[in-house]
Design a protein around this motif. Structure first.
Motif, PDB file in Angstrom:
ATOM      1  N   LEU A   1       0.766  -1.148  -0.117  1.00 52.11           N
ATOM      2  CA  LEU A   1      -0.063  -0.149   0.066  1.00 52.11           C
ATOM      3  C   LEU A   1       0.935   1.327   0.206  1.00 52.11           C
ATOM      4  N   PHE A   2       0.860   2.109  -0.893  1.00 50.24           N
ATOM      5  CA  PHE A   2       1.563   3.287  -1.180  1.00 50.24           C
ATOM      6  C   PHE A   2       0.814   4.449  -1.296  1.00 50.24           C
ATOM      7  N   VAL A   3       0.778   5.394  -0.398  1.00 57.04           N
ATOM      8  CA  VAL A   3      -0.085   6.498  -0.371  1.00 57.04           C
ATOM      9  C   VAL A   3       0.844   7.889  -0.491  1.00 57.04           C
ATOM     10  N   VAL A   4       0.527   8.881  -1.261  1.00 55.25           N
ATOM     11  CA  VAL A   4       1.259  10.125  -1.445  1.00 55.25           C
ATOM     12  C   VAL A   4       0.156  11.137  -1.330  1.00 55.25           C
TER      13      VAL A   4
ATOM     14  N   THR B   1      -4.355   2.076  -9.047  1.00 56.53           N
ATOM     15  CA  THR B   1      -3.984   3.394  -8.713  1.00 56.53           C
ATOM     16  C   THR B   1      -5.148   4.137  -8.868  1.00 56.53           C
ATOM     17  N   THR B   2      -5.311   5.114  -7.817  1.00 61.25           N
ATOM     18  CA  THR B   2      -6.583   6.096  -7.989  1.00 61.25           C
ATOM     19  C   THR B   2      -5.963   7.509  -7.396  1.00 61.25           C
ATOM     20  N   GLU B   3      -7.141   8.282  -7.277  1.00 59.65           N
ATOM     21  CA  GLU B   3      -6.790   9.595  -6.557  1.00 59.65           C
ATOM     22  C   GLU B   3      -8.154   9.392  -5.614  1.00 59.65           C
ATOM     23  N   ALA B   4      -7.993  10.013  -4.320  1.00 57.00           N
ATOM     24  CA  ALA B   4      -9.170   9.581  -3.155  1.00 57.00           C
ATOM     25  C   ALA B   4      -8.982  10.681  -2.353  1.00 57.00           C
ATOM     26  N   LYS B   5     -10.250  11.043  -1.682  1.00 58.93           N
ATOM     27  CA  LYS B   5     -10.144  11.962  -0.426  1.00 58.93           C
ATOM     28  C   LYS B   5      -9.614  11.386   0.560  1.00 58.93           C
ATOM     29  N   GLY B   6      -9.278  11.814   1.658  1.00 56.11           N
ATOM     30  CA  GLY B   6      -8.878  11.261   2.906  1.00 56.11           C
ATOM     31  C   GLY B   6      -9.886  10.198   3.345  1.00 56.11           C
ATOM     32  N   ASN B   7     -11.279  10.492   3.443  1.00 54.04           N
ATOM     33  CA  ASN B   7     -12.210   9.781   4.142  1.00 54.04           C
ATOM     34  C   ASN B   7     -12.269   8.460   3.245  1.00 54.04           C
ATOM     35  N   ASP B   8     -11.972   8.202   2.085  1.00 54.33           N
ATOM     36  CA  ASP B   8     -12.172   7.352   0.929  1.00 54.33           C
ATOM     37  C   ASP B   8     -11.142   6.261   0.953  1.00 54.33           C
ATOM     38  N   VAL B   9      -9.740   6.649   1.345  1.00 52.56           N
ATOM     39  CA  VAL B   9      -8.772   6.010   1.214  1.00 52.56           C
ATOM     40  C   VAL B   9      -8.630   4.724   1.603  1.00 52.56           C
ATOM     41  N   ALA B  10      -8.962   4.278   2.836  1.00 51.82           N
ATOM     42  CA  ALA B  10      -9.004   2.856   3.324  1.00 51.82           C
ATOM     43  C   ALA B  10     -10.201   1.917   2.650  1.00 51.82           C
ATOM     44  N   GLU B  11     -11.209   2.608   2.135  1.00 51.65           N
ATOM     45  CA  GLU B  11     -12.233   1.714   1.534  1.00 51.65           C
ATOM     46  C   GLU B  11     -11.785   1.370   0.224  1.00 51.65           C
ATOM     47  N   ASP B  12     -10.999   2.332  -0.641  1.00 51.17           N
ATOM     48  CA  ASP B  12     -10.594   2.302  -2.055  1.00 51.17           C
ATOM     49  C   ASP B  12      -9.512   1.309  -1.818  1.00 51.17           C
ATOM     50  N   ALA B  13      -8.585   1.614  -0.997  1.00 57.07           N
ATOM     51  CA  ALA B  13      -7.652   0.519  -0.872  1.00 57.07           C
ATOM     52  C   ALA B  13      -7.675  -0.745  -0.519  1.00 57.07           C
ATOM     53  N   GLU B  14      -8.969  -1.211   0.165  1.00 58.99           N
ATOM     54  CA  GLU B  14      -9.367  -2.391   0.331  1.00 58.99           C
ATOM     55  C   GLU B  14      -9.740  -3.037  -0.945  1.00 58.99           C
ATOM     56  N   ALA B  15     -10.849  -2.113  -1.516  1.00 62.21           N
ATOM     57  CA  ALA B  15     -11.398  -2.742  -3.016  1.00 62.21           C
ATOM     58  C   ALA B  15     -10.299  -2.728  -3.966  1.00 62.21           C
ATOM     59  N   MET B  16      -9.043  -1.956  -4.174  1.00 62.51           N
ATOM     60  CA  MET B  16      -8.251  -2.174  -4.901  1.00 62.51           C
ATOM     61  C   MET B  16      -7.204  -3.171  -4.938  1.00 62.51           C
ATOM     62  N   MET B  17      -7.000  -3.752  -3.523  1.00 59.67           N
ATOM     63  CA  MET B  17      -6.322  -4.788  -3.180  1.00 59.67           C
ATOM     64  C   MET B  17      -7.014  -6.048  -3.646  1.00 59.67           C
ATOM     65  N   MET B  18      -8.222  -6.124  -3.254  1.00 58.66           N
ATOM     66  CA  MET B  18      -9.001  -7.095  -3.877  1.00 58.66           C
ATOM     67  C   MET B  18      -8.861  -7.460  -5.303  1.00 58.66           C
ATOM     68  N   ILE B  19      -8.808  -6.551  -6.052  1.00 55.86           N
ATOM     69  CA  ILE B  19      -8.702  -6.714  -7.472  1.00 55.86           C
ATOM     70  C   ILE B  19      -7.446  -6.935  -7.848  1.00 55.86           C
ATOM     71  N   ALA B  20      -6.259  -6.456  -7.327  1.00 58.08           N
ATOM     72  CA  ALA B  20      -4.914  -6.870  -7.523  1.00 58.08           C
ATOM     73  C   ALA B  20      -4.487  -8.136  -7.117  1.00 58.08           C
ATOM     74  N   ASN B  21      -5.083  -8.596  -6.056  1.00 56.79           N
ATOM     75  CA  ASN B  21      -4.700  -9.870  -5.366  1.00 56.79           C
ATOM     76  C   ASN B  21      -5.274 -10.945  -6.082  1.00 56.79           C
ATOM     77  N   SER B  22      -6.632 -10.495  -6.910  1.00 57.75           N
ATOM     78  CA  SER B  22      -7.061 -11.611  -7.568  1.00 57.75           C
ATOM     79  C   SER B  22      -6.469 -12.022  -9.170  1.00 57.75           C
ATOM     80  N   VAL B  23      -5.745 -11.127  -9.591  1.00 54.00           N
ATOM     81  CA  VAL B  23      -5.433 -11.131 -11.092  1.00 54.00           C
ATOM     82  C   VAL B  23      -4.571 -12.491 -11.140  1.00 54.00           C
ATOM     83  N   GLN B  24      -4.963 -13.096 -12.519  1.00 56.65           N
ATOM     84  CA  GLN B  24      -4.693 -14.670 -12.676  1.00 56.65           C
ATOM     85  C   GLN B  24      -4.264 -14.406 -14.288  1.00 56.65           C
TER      86      GLN B  24
END
Length: 165
Positions: free
Chosen positions: A120-123, A142-165
């Motif tokens: 997880l890398f956030v700038v 990768t996406t751009e997010a408001k502070g209150n969306d970062v955790a939820e977005d990161a979770e969904a993004m990791m589900m996607i990245a983790n599933s790639v086959q």
């Protein structure tokens, strides 16, 4: 007059410490959500691109696909899924590239499990606006997010990245 100045100083310090605490909470919550998604290897793929398949959460839509990138949307927010098929799931190349590019990120956390390397890398781009990147090996989202969306977005993004086959 001195009493008034002292009270104002206390109020300012309380407000500043509240901002610091919220950034710490943002970091901790984002790490927890992302790690939980990284640890979950049970997601079934439900989408195909030309070279790979992946899990796409319900609210997400595919806007555009090519060989190694998929542009995703969730409402008015865009995400880029990039897959380097030459990099295995334990590759650190994508993460190391980010750490070279951004010397002082807002958040940088790595995860390792079952011969997989995730991160997880956030700038911080500006006040309450962040560039969020998660990855597993040669896959990143990768996406751009408001502070209150970062955790939820990161979770969904990791589900996607983790599933790639």
């Amino acid at each position: 007059m001195r009493k008034h100045s002292f009270i104002m100083l206390v109020i300012i310090l309380v407000l500043l410490s509240g901002c610091t605490q919220s950034e710490e909470s943002l970091r901790n919550e984002s790490i927890d959500h992302t790690k939980q998604a990284f640890d979950n290897e049970e997601l079934e793929v439900n989408e195909k691109a030309d070279q790979f398949s992946f899990y796409l959460p319900n609210d997400f839509k595919i806007k555009e696909k090519n060989d190694y990138n998929v542009l995703l949307e969730d409402g008015n927010k865009s995400y880029i899924l990039f897959v380097n098929l030459n990099e295995p799931k334990n590759s650190k190349v994508s993460y190391e590239t980010l750490t070279e590019q951004y010397q002082e990120p807002f958040l940088s956390k790595t995860f390792e499990q079952n011969d997989r390397f995730g991160y997880l890398f956030v700038v911080k781009i500006e006040e309450n606006k962040y560039e969020v990147t998660v990855g597993v090996g040669g896959t990143k989202v990768t996406t751009e997010a408001k502070g209150n969306d970062v955790a939820e977005d990161a979770e969904a993004m990791m589900m996607i990245a983790n599933s790639v086959q």
